[in-house]
Structure formats: structure tokens, C-alpha cells
Scaffold this motif. Structure first.
Motif, PDB file in Angstrom:
ATOM      1  N   ARG A  78       0.813  -1.236   0.000  1.00 23.84           N
ATOM      2  CA  ARG A  78       0.000   0.000   0.000  1.00 23.84           C
ATOM      3  C   ARG A  78       0.838   1.273   0.000  1.00 23.84           C
ATOM      4  N   LYS A  79       2.041   1.181   0.563  1.00 21.23           N
ATOM      5  CA  LYS A  79       2.887   2.383   0.612  1.00 21.23           C
ATOM      6  C   LYS A  79       3.398   2.773  -0.767  1.00 21.23           C
ATOM      7  N   GLN A  80       3.314   1.808  -1.711  1.00 22.80           N
ATOM      8  CA  GLN A  80       3.814   2.108  -3.049  1.00 22.80           C
ATOM      9  C   GLN A  80       2.777   2.802  -3.927  1.00 22.80           C
ATOM     10  N   VAL A  81       1.541   2.908  -3.418  1.00 23.56           N
ATOM     11  CA  VAL A  81       0.505   3.598  -4.198  1.00 23.56           C
ATOM     12  C   VAL A  81       0.637   5.089  -3.898  1.00 23.56           C
ATOM     13  N   GLU A  82       1.360   5.770  -4.779  1.00 27.60           N
ATOM     14  CA  GLU A  82       1.738   7.148  -4.471  1.00 27.60           C
ATOM     15  C   GLU A  82       0.568   8.125  -4.463  1.00 27.60           C
ATOM     16  N   PHE A  83      -0.464   7.831  -5.284  1.00 28.70           N
ATOM     17  CA  PHE A  83      -1.575   8.788  -5.369  1.00 28.70           C
ATOM     18  C   PHE A  83      -2.649   8.556  -4.309  1.00 28.70           C
ATOM     19  N   ALA A  84      -2.451   7.571  -3.419  1.00 25.01           N
ATOM     20  CA  ALA A  84      -3.433   7.322  -2.353  1.00 25.01           C
ATOM     21  C   ALA A  84      -3.185   8.314  -1.220  1.00 25.01           C
ATOM     22  N   THR A  85      -4.282   8.794  -0.622  1.00 29.24           N
ATOM     23  CA  THR A  85      -4.121   9.774   0.447  1.00 29.24           C
ATOM     24  C   THR A  85      -3.868   9.090   1.787  1.00 29.24           C
ATOM     25  N   GLU A  86      -4.330   7.868   1.925  1.00 31.96           N
ATOM     26  CA  GLU A  86      -4.173   7.198   3.209  1.00 31.96           C
ATOM     27  C   GLU A  86      -4.093   5.685   3.024  1.00 31.96           C
ATOM     28  N   GLY A  87      -3.479   5.023   3.991  1.00 25.10           N
ATOM     29  CA  GLY A  87      -3.392   3.569   3.918  1.00 25.10           C
ATOM     30  C   GLY A  87      -4.107   2.936   5.105  1.00 25.10           C
ATOM     31  N   VAL A  88      -4.752   1.793   4.875  1.00 26.84           N
ATOM     32  CA  VAL A  88      -5.344   1.046   5.992  1.00 26.84           C
ATOM     33  C   VAL A  88      -4.797  -0.387   5.926  1.00 26.84           C
ATOM     34  N   THR A  89      -4.745  -1.046   7.069  1.00 23.90           N
ATOM     35  CA  THR A  89      -4.178  -2.396   7.075  1.00 23.90           C
ATOM     36  C   THR A  89      -5.117  -3.373   6.385  1.00 23.90           C
ATOM     37  N   GLU A  90      -4.564  -4.528   5.985  1.00 21.66           N
ATOM     38  CA  GLU A  90      -5.363  -5.575   5.335  1.00 21.66           C
ATOM     39  C   GLU A  90      -6.457  -6.080   6.268  1.00 21.66           C
ATOM     40  N   MET A  91      -6.155  -6.090   7.578  1.00 25.95           N
ATOM     41  CA  MET A  91      -7.143  -6.586   8.541  1.00 25.95           C
ATOM     42  C   MET A  91      -8.353  -5.660   8.578  1.00 25.95           C
ATOM     43  N   THR A  92      -8.070  -4.349   8.691  1.00 23.38           N
ATOM     44  CA  THR A  92      -9.136  -3.344   8.746  1.00 23.38           C
ATOM     45  C   THR A  92      -9.983  -3.389   7.479  1.00 23.38           C
ATOM     46  N   ALA A  93      -9.318  -3.410   6.322  1.00 20.09           N
ATOM     47  CA  ALA A  93     -10.026  -3.375   5.046  1.00 20.09           C
ATOM     48  C   ALA A  93     -10.814  -4.658   4.820  1.00 20.09           C
ATOM     49  N   GLY A  94     -10.203  -5.799   5.119  1.00 18.73           N
ATOM     50  CA  GLY A  94     -10.864  -7.087   4.897  1.00 18.73           C
ATOM     51  C   GLY A  94     -12.113  -7.241   5.749  1.00 18.73           C
ATOM     52  N   ALA A  95     -12.006  -6.890   7.025  1.00 21.88           N
ATOM     53  CA  ALA A  95     -13.144  -7.008   7.936  1.00 21.88           C
ATOM     54  C   ALA A  95     -14.281  -6.088   7.475  1.00 21.88           C
ATOM     55  N   ARG A  96     -13.919  -4.855   7.106  1.00 17.67           N
ATOM     56  CA  ARG A  96     -14.921  -3.871   6.708  1.00 17.67           C
ATOM     57  C   ARG A  96     -15.672  -4.326   5.446  1.00 17.67           C
ATOM     58  N   GLY A  97     -14.932  -4.788   4.458  1.00 20.75           N
ATOM     59  CA  GLY A  97     -15.549  -5.229   3.201  1.00 20.75           C
ATOM     60  C   GLY A  97     -16.407  -6.472   3.396  1.00 20.75           C
ATOM     61  N   ALA A  98     -15.908  -7.413   4.190  1.00 23.36           N
ATOM     62  CA  ALA A  98     -16.634  -8.671   4.392  1.00 23.36           C
ATOM     63  C   ALA A  98     -17.958  -8.441   5.119  1.00 23.36           C
ATOM     64  N   VAL A  99     -17.947  -7.573   6.131  1.00 26.67           N
ATOM     65  CA  VAL A  99     -19.180  -7.321   6.892  1.00 26.67           C
ATOM     66  C   VAL A  99     -20.165  -6.479   6.071  1.00 26.67           C
ATOM     67  N   TYR A 100     -19.643  -5.647   5.162  1.00 29.37           N
ATOM     68  CA  TYR A 100     -20.541  -4.899   4.284  1.00 29.37           C
ATOM     69  C   TYR A 100     -21.306  -5.879   3.390  1.00 29.37           C
ATOM     70  N   MET A 101     -20.614  -6.884   2.886  1.00 38.73           N
ATOM     71  CA  MET A 101     -21.259  -7.870   2.016  1.00 38.73           C
ATOM     72  C   MET A 101     -22.133  -8.843   2.800  1.00 38.73           C
ATOM     73  N   TYR A 102     -21.649  -9.243   3.968  1.00 37.56           N
ATOM     74  CA  TYR A 102     -22.383 -10.207   4.803  1.00 37.56           C
ATOM     75  C   TYR A 102     -22.463  -9.635   6.218  1.00 37.56           C
ATOM     76  N   PRO A 103     -23.525  -8.892   6.513  1.00 38.48           N
ATOM     77  CA  PRO A 103     -23.620  -8.260   7.841  1.00 38.48           C
ATOM     78  C   PRO A 103     -23.539  -9.264   8.994  1.00 38.48           C
ATOM     79  N   GLN A 104     -23.878 -10.550   8.717  1.00 40.54           N
ATOM     80  CA  GLN A 104     -23.873 -11.535   9.805  1.00 40.54           C
ATOM     81  C   GLN A 104     -22.478 -12.129  10.061  1.00 40.54           C
ATOM     82  N   ALA A 105     -21.493 -11.804   9.210  1.00 39.94           N
ATOM     83  CA  ALA A 105     -20.158 -12.414   9.345  1.00 39.94           C
ATOM     84  C   ALA A 105     -19.412 -11.892  10.574  1.00 39.94           C
ATOM     85  N   ARG A 106     -18.769 -12.794  11.312  1.00 43.79           N
ATOM     86  CA  ARG A 106     -17.963 -12.386  12.472  1.00 43.79           C
ATOM     87  C   ARG A 106     -16.526 -12.917  12.389  1.00 43.79           C
ATOM     88  N   THR A 107     -16.335 -13.936  11.571  1.00 43.92           N
ATOM     89  CA  THR A 107     -14.985 -14.472  11.380  1.00 43.92           C
ATOM     90  C   THR A 107     -14.638 -14.358   9.904  1.00 43.92           C
TER      91      THR A 107
END
Lengths: 269, 305
Positions: A78-107
Motif C-alpha cells: 500500500r505504501k507504493q501507491v503514491e496517489f493514495a491519500t491514506e493507507g489502511v491495514t489488510e485486517m481493517t479493510a478485509g473485515a470492513r468489506g466482508a461485513v458490508y457484504m455479509y452483515p452476519q459475518a464475524r470471522t
């Protein structure tokens, strides 16, 4: 308002453009994904790959660059994406995307090219805990990829072949490099390819499962990352985790990029 | 795969199929001596995961050896290794009084009288090669890495092993050599031909090494510098294994990687000690130890009789 999430993995770049529209005054989200741009060894540099994938995604969606309010990046590079304003960890992004698709997901189980991890999330898609292994290819897609090469099967054939086997051959080697020799010796001893494929995918699943168990398997399980495309692995993982159902998104490799774009949109409010 | 087949396949290999990982197989014997003058001839055969060695010991002294790549089955590898030296010196199997098998294929040496673990054999071999001051042995083999403690007689007092991961083993080095397209014997010398000593590569895993190496080359590293970064990583990796058991003076490295100064000198640098010097090929330590055990057993039998 449009935001972008870019997931810069070790082997591919994924871009998601997210549009927030107002329907009867209430905000609603639409997102479009752009097919991942695969990076192969010897391919262009990571920063160029990100630039290229982003440009293609904009063209496909018919969006101009200045319409995009903010770009967030995630993934190992993620640090190599020069035009991005901010970086988030894979854990944060993965959890957020997965729960958006499946609100019932916890793992959330995320198995990519070079890393597998288990993430525990709350109902808001916030990662509470995670366990992963970034030091070793044994619990990741690279392992399966190397073994399918040794078996001379395409990744698709490899995953399907495994489903035709009901044998459980334990693999002695943990290391990808040694496992390749082990697969070759299994081939020499006339072991059917489908049994070898299953042995390999069972091995990856058991490594991944060990990581997920460290955070605990609770509630609904969702699997994200490229290995979702391998039905043999999915089956092996279910058996290893001892669960009846694993939720499988349609575009598994884009889930983290989506999570990233969602976080970018939230920060705009 | 026997030697002829191996040689033929190398000859047929197209240039782009060049096997950079292939290390030198060799047969060596003492031309100033005649084995026919020996009272007791013992043989040690080390069938390792990557290489196999047959060593001949005449009256307790190293006489000759053959070192080659392990084929796809242990009995054949053992046979070929021994045949390779016997043919050259006109020896027959019945001329040998006792054969000891060691290494991971030790139970599959069809003509061996006994099998002894490679841990014990490496310690015994190192004791012969480096003398009785050797206390800590690092065996960097084809697919595993062992740290061994021994006493002045070459008897094992403690050991630790990593056979789970290719980083820090010969196989890992072979992958790097193929990746960089540099013959394996040149890796060591090239690793010192750098302007500044680089940091170790961050990926321990050999599988990830590929993408990391490409990244470094793109970032302007020379090939030599990338190799140096790998040698350093390998050295750090085995030192962490050594430190778990403790390093005592009288430090000695055996196995194939002992021939790679790029790794050895960096291990010495990290530990701050020099290894005990020897003129004997480090790769034969296990088979040599096995042959010496064979000699001891023969002497015991002679005493008993």
C-alpha cells in the motif's frame, strides 16, 4: 460522491470505485469493480501497476480522475501507491468489506497469494483481533500454485480434481520448497492426481485453520481472497474448521479493496 | 538417476535450461596409498535428501570418497555413490569389511551392516576433520540444518534441528542460484564483490524470495548485492538456531553450504568467532563419521575374538 479503494497485493492490484448516491434523501452505495491487474514476476513496478489499474478502472466506469474524492490503499504494497491519500491495514479493510457484504459475518478468513490470516470482526466491520503468517508461503495461495505447477494442472483443474478425491494423504513437508519434491515423489509412486491435489489443499487448509483458531471461530465465517476460486480448498477448509457453511463472495479478491473504499467514503462525512 | 543419465541430460539441456543449481560432483582418493595394503577397510554411506556420499576409511584413516546428487531412490543412490569410487580404484564390495549407512535414507542402504543417525555421524566426522577441539557443529545440509554439541571424543551431547523450512538449507541456496542465474559455486565469491554490504533480505521464505529479489534488482541492486543480502539472511537464520543451543569455541561447519564462503564468513562475522579449518571436503562429514564408526566396531570385534 465517489471514492476508490486500491488493494496492492503481492501478486495483483485490485481497484474498487464506490459511488454514494442519495435515494429519497437517504444515502445509498453503488460500487463497481475493475478486474484486477495481475502482476507477474518481471512485470512493471508496483507503483506503475497501481497507476495502470486505477486508470483502467476509471475508464471502465466512465469516471474522470477529479471526480474521485479520495483514494485509500491497503495490502502489503500500500505504501507504493503514491496517489493514495491514506493507507489502511489488510485486517481493517478485509473485515470492513466482508461485513458490508455479509452483515452476519464475524470471522473473516483471508487467503491471498503470499499470506493467509484469520480476522475476528464486530457487527460494524471493525477488526477486533487477527492472526496471520507473513513469514512463510505454506498457508497461502503460492503454496497451492506451486503444487498445481508440479502436478501440471491449471489452478482450475487443480481445485476441481481435489473434489473428486475422498482420500486423506498427510503431507510431511510444511515448506513449499520441500512439498514440491514430495508431490513429485507422490507422482512417481503413481498416486492419482486428484488424491495429491486434495492432500495439498488439506495441508494449506490446516495451516490456515490453525491461524483462524488463534482468534477463535465464532458466528458466520466468510472467506475472502483469491483462494475462494478454488472449490477444493473451500471444501478442505470447511472440513478443517469443522463448519457446515462458509460464506463465499462473488468477487472474493475485491473484498479488501471494497472495504478500503468504504472507509474512504466514511472519512468524507 | 545414475551418473550417466545425469551427465547425458546436462549435455542435452538447452542453454536457457541451464541448471545453475547443479553443484560439482566429485570423486577423490589418496593416490599415495594403496587400499590393498590396509588391514581393515570400512565404508560409510550418507544418503541425504539432496546429496549422497560414500567414504572409504583404511585402518581408521580417510582414503577416498565419492559425492553425488541423490537420485529418486535411496538404494540406487547408495549403490551409485559407492560404485563411483570403487570403479576408479579397482575395489569390489567384498573387499570392504564393514558398511555403515547414515542420512535420511540410511535404512535403505541394501548392503549396509548397520545404520547410525546422521547427527552422531556428523559429530564423529567433524571430530576427525577438525580435531578433538571441535565442540559445536553446524551441519548445513540439503534440506535441513542442525546445530550439534559434542565432547572431545566426537560424541553428541545435545542437538537442535530445523527441517521444516528451506530457508537456511542447501535447497534454499539452489533456488537462489537458479533465480539469479548464477552457478552455485560462484554465489559465495560474488557476494563479497559489492560496494556496501547490504541488509539481509526481509523475507525468510524462499518462495517469497523471488518477488523480493526482483524488487531489489529494480531498486538498483546489482546481482551480487542481492546474493549478498541472501547469504546474510541465511547466516542470520542459522545463527538463531545455533544460539538456541549455544555456541562454544571449537566451532565447525559441515554439509554442502560449508563450501559457500558467502554464508560461512557471514556466520563467523555474526558470531564473532572463526570456524576450525580443515582441508577435507565438508560435505563428506556424515559419511566419514559413519565409516569411522564402522572401524571402531571392527576393532571391538577383533578385541573380543
Amino acid at each position: 460522491m465517489i471514492t476508490a479503494g486500491i488493494d496492492m497485493g503481492s501478486r495483483s492490484v485490485k481497484v474498487v470505485l464506490l459511488e454514494e448516491i442519495k435515494v429519497d434523501g437517504a444515502p445509498q452505495l453503488n460500487y463497481s469493480v475493475k478486474k484486477a491487474h495481475l502482476m507477474m514476476p518481471g512485470d512493471i513496478d508496483a507503483d506503475q501497476a497501481a497507476e495502470k489499474a486505477f486508470t483502467e478502472a476509471l475508464a471502465a466506469a466512465g469516471v474522470s480522475r477529479d471526480q474521485v474524492k479520495s483514494v485509500f490503499a491497503t495490502g502489503a504494497g500500500r505504501k507504493q501507491v503514491e496517489f493514495a491519500t491514506e493507507g489502511v491495514t489488510e485486517m481493517t479493510a478485509g473485515a470492513r468489506g466482508a461485513v458490508y457484504m455479509y452483515p452476519q459475518a464475524r470471522t473473516v478468513v483471508d487467503v491471498g497469494a503470499e499470506e493467509g490470516r484469520g480476522i475476528k470482526t464486530d457487527s460494524d466491520g471493525k477488526a477486533i483481533d487477527f492472526a496471520g503468517n507473513e513469514k512463510c508461503a505454506a498457508g497461502a495461495g503460492s503454496f497451492a500454485e506451486a503444487m498445481s505447477r508440479a502436478l501440471q494442472l491449471s489452478l482450475k483443474e487443480f481445485g476441481e480434481a481435489s473434489l473428486r478425491s475422498d482420500k486423506s494423504i498427510p503431507m510431511n513437508a510444511q515448506c513449499t520448497v520441500f512439498a514440491e519434491s514430495e508431490v513429485v515423489s507422490l507422482i512417481h509412486s503413481s498416486t492419482p492426481k486428484e488424491d495429491i491435489a486434495k492432500a495439498v489443499l488439506d495441508a494449506v487448509a490446516s495451516r490456515v485453520c490453525a491461524m483462524v483458531r488463534r482468534v477463535g471461530i465464532e458466528g458466520n465465517v466468510v472467506l475472502i481472497g483469491g483462494m475462494v476460486h478454488n472449490p477444493g480448498f473451500v471444501q478442505s477448509l470447511k472440513t478443517a474448521m469443522d463448519v457446515d457453511q462458509v460464506l463465499l463472495p462473488d468477487l472474493p479478491e475485491f473484498v479488501s479493496a471494497l472495504g478500503c473504499a468504504l472507509i474512504a467514503a466514511e472519512r468524507q462525512h | 538417476m545414475n551418473a550417466e543419465v545425469a551427465a547425458a541430460s546436462v549435455a542435452e539441456a538447452a542453454p536457457e535450461k541451464k541448471e545453475f543449481w547443479r553443484w560439482q560432483e566429485n570423486t577423490v582418493w589418496d593416490e599415495n596409498k594403496d587400499w590393498r595394503d590396509a588391514k581393515i577397510i570400512t565404508c560409510g554411506i550418507d544418503v541425504g535428501s539432496v546429496s549422497s556420499q560414500a567414504v572409504l576409511v583404511c585402518d581408521g584413516e580417510l582414503y577416498g570418497y565419492n559425492s553425488m546428487r541423490t537420485g529418486n531412490n535411496s538404494p540406487d543412490s547408495a549403490k551409485n555413490a559407492l560404485q563411483g569410487i570403487m570403479d576408479k580404484i579397482g575395489m569390489k564390495l567384498e573387499d570392504i569389511n564393514y558398511v555403515v549407512g547414515t542420512g535420511y535414507g540410511r535404512v535403505n542402504v541394501p548392503f549396509a551392516h548397520k545404520a547410525i543417525t546422521e547427527i552422531a555421524c556428523h559429530a564423529r566426522g567433524a571430530n576427525y576433520m577438525g580435531g578433538n577441539k571441535v565442540r559445536t557443529i553446524l551441519d548445513m545440509g540439503g534440506q535441513d540444518c542442525k546445530a550439534i554439541h559434542c565432547d572431545e571424543k566426537g560424541k553428541v551431547t545435545n542437538f537442535l534441528m530445523n527441517d521444516k523450512c528451506a530457508a537456511g538449507t542447501g535447497r534454499g541456496m539452489e533456488v537462489i542460484s537458479d533465480l539469479m542465474q548464477i552457478p552455485i559455486a560462484e554465489l559465495g565469491p560474488r557476494s563479497f564483490d559489492v560496494d556496501v554490504e547490504p541488509e539481509a533480505v526481509s523475507s525468510i521464505c524462499v518462495v517469497f524470495a523471488k518477488s523480493e529479489a526482483l524488487g531489489l534488482l529494480k531498486a538498483g541492486y546489482t546481482k551480487n548485492k542481492v546474493i549478498a543480502a541472501y547469504c546474510q539472511a541465511m547466516a542470520e537464520r542459522v545463527v538463531s538456531l545455533l544460539e538456541r543451543i549455544g555456541v562454544e569455541e571449537g566451532f565447525f561447519i559441515t554439509g554442502g553450504i560449508a563450501k559457500n564462503p558467502g554464508v560461512v564468513k557471514r556466520i563467523e562475522r555474526i558470531l564473532g568467532i572463526k570456524q576450525v579449518e580443515t582441508k577435507i571436503d565438508s560435505q563428506i562429514a556424515g559419511a566419514l563419521g559413519a565409516a569411522l564408526f564402522g572401524y571402531t566396531l571392527m576393532q571391538k570385534q577383533a578385541k573380543a575374538a
